[in-house]
Design an enzyme around this catalytic site. Sequence first.
Site, mmCIF file in Angstrom:
data_model
loop_
_atom_site.group_PDB
_atom_site.id
_atom_site.type_symbol
_atom_site.label_atom_id
_atom_site.label_comp_id
_atom_site.label_asym_id
_atom_site.label_seq_id
_atom_site.Cartn_x
_atom_site.Cartn_y
_atom_site.Cartn_z
ATOM 1 N N ASN A 192 0.855 -1.194 0.000
ATOM 2 C CA ASN A 192 0.000 0.000 0.000
ATOM 3 C C ASN A 192 0.885 1.235 0.000
ATOM 4 O OD1 ASN A 192 -2.516 1.689 0.805
ATOM 5 N ND2 ASN A 192 -1.066 2.130 2.445
ATOM 6 N N GLU A 193 0.544 2.212 -0.819
ATOM 7 C CA GLU A 193 1.303 3.472 -0.879
ATOM 8 C C GLU A 193 2.799 3.200 -0.796
ATOM 9 O OE1 GLU A 193 -0.461 6.521 1.686
ATOM 10 O OE2 GLU A 193 -2.236 6.548 0.397
ATOM 11 N N GLU A 314 -8.665 4.128 -2.214
ATOM 12 C CA GLU A 314 -8.892 5.024 -1.061
ATOM 13 C C GLU A 314 -9.405 6.352 -1.590
ATOM 14 O OE1 GLU A 314 -5.781 5.385 1.937
ATOM 15 O OE2 GLU A 314 -5.264 3.265 1.682
ATOM 16 N N GLN A 363 -13.189 5.708 5.440
ATOM 17 C CA GLN A 363 -13.174 4.295 5.685
ATOM 18 C C GLN A 363 -14.556 3.896 6.183
ATOM 19 O OE1 GLN A 363 -9.845 2.922 8.014
ATOM 20 N NE2 GLN A 363 -8.355 4.058 6.812
HETATM 21 O O1 AHR Z 1 -6.879 6.069 5.241
HETATM 22 C C1 AHR Z 1 -5.875 6.570 6.058
HETATM 23 C C2 AHR Z 1 -4.511 6.436 5.413
HETATM 24 O O2 AHR Z 1 -4.443 7.241 4.272
HETATM 25 C C3 AHR Z 1 -4.149 5.075 4.901
HETATM 26 O O3 AHR Z 1 -3.638 4.248 5.907
HETATM 27 C C4 AHR Z 1 -3.091 5.372 3.892
HETATM 28 O O4 AHR Z 1 -3.042 4.410 2.860
HETATM 29 C C5 AHR Z 1 -3.467 6.743 3.378
HETATM 30 O O5 AHR Z 1 -2.400 7.602 3.350
#
Ligand code: AHR
Length: 511
Positions: A192-193, A314, A363
């Site tokens: 992720n990222e 996201e 989320q």
């Molecule tokens: O959603 C909060 C954070 O935002 C996540 O953990 C990350 O992937 C993004 O920077």
Amino acid sequence: MKQLLFFSLLVQFHWAVGQNTLQLDGNHLGAKINRNIYGHFAEHLGNGIYGGLYVGEKNNTIPNFHGIRTDVIEALKKLKVPVLRWPGGCFADTYHWKDGIGDKTKRPSILNVWWGNVKEDNSFGTHEFLELCNLLQAEPYLSGNVGSGTVQELSDWVAYINHPNGSSPITDLRAANGRKDPWKVKFWGIGNEAWGCGGNMKPEFYANVFRQYVTFLNNGNQPLVRIASGASDGDYHWTEVLMRDIPHQMLDAVALHHYSIINWNKKGSATNFSEEQYFSIMKSALYMEELVEKHSAIMDKYDPQKKVALFVDEWGGWYDVEPGTNPGFLFQQNTLRDAMIAGVTLNIFNNHCERVKMANLAQMVNVLQAVILTDKQKIIRTPTYHVMEMYNVHQDAMLIPLEIKSNSYNFQGQTLNAISASASKNQEGITHISLVNIDAHSDQIITINLANTSLKNITGRILTSNQIQDYNSFDIPDKVSPKAFTKFSVSNQELKVVLPPFSVVVLKIAQ
Ligand code: AHR
């Protein structure tokens, strides 16, 4: 006389320029709107999992099934959650899945270094997450640990979850932990990222890491959806390198993250905001269209047949945390402004469903632009919840491409399109049109020209309130909730709709 004619032409001209129009044809359908566009994301962050979704089986004050909150599940079922991403986010690249299986009293604890430095007991792990997905009838999407994990660890996770019973020591371990049959999880994120919290990698380096990890994702003959950690916002170089350097037979989707934000150093209150801040957030939300189009254009260059999907895994609004709450927990209230963000963003995804095949709101519960907020036994459905519920009619329906002409919403010399829309036709032949008016002051009259569709049987629902700052609280949980919508009329195969300021409307046109 001449003057009079000129004046009447001018008036007509202004009317023509000033009206909102939508043109669509019920016989001209686009791609299928993948239901996964209505996906969610739940991270080990604040009360996103613990307290929000999971309270443990020993809890006897909050009704639960094997520790999973039944009130939250009941509310989420109405959204028809198609897919749920877990365990992060940034947390994913610190998560070691073997810590979260087996006897709960023997599981090691972990320090959540990304989110509040709190200790977690790992009581919510792989089995619990997959049980949650099963209760929701949602597809699981697992984000693998690439940043601080190993190739072996991720390869083992796939085997533990997907290999047939009795095929290896790892599936014996699964059986010993109470699950004989494989779960057959399709969606796997490779980190992720990776450009940031997932390892601060350069795209060329990550492309090689991705190739290495994917080589060892042994799933027998069952295909997996392998998702590359994607760009943040307008980092087009990231997408370019991934599409260029990863062989496409190894790659099924490239991700993208975009949050609607005013300023990372001064995000502003979730509830107490000015029109300037509202305008600024809507500008950031509408920027999603440019992002999707530009990242898609790069993907088109390398993959004109659109075999590799774009997953916006996201998205959502991000503000300051509620006063008095842990800054690392990202707990924020959710107003009608968030409903505007959700409405316009989902319209963008629908309209670009040829390439956008999944999106995950950040989320699900108690974190960022959540659909549900909880406080011990209490639960609230947020305005965003209601938009996700109203729009779920588009899931797996066929897009009806539309041509839109919108008035401007003006604020201090800047302009945005006042209205946003998308439309689809489902298998029963029912057409749905979702409309948003983000204008903070004016009604917007929309003339909809819908060819090849009978306009006899129309109903609608609206989400709006007196103030854009209105929200649902634990004391007044239904202040912002959908109502029947009747401000429309039909004449000569034209539908006229009046959208009040800051409103989301979904029209249903049955055959
Ligand atoms: O959603 C909060 C954070 O935002 C996540 O953990 C990350 O992937 C993004 O920077």
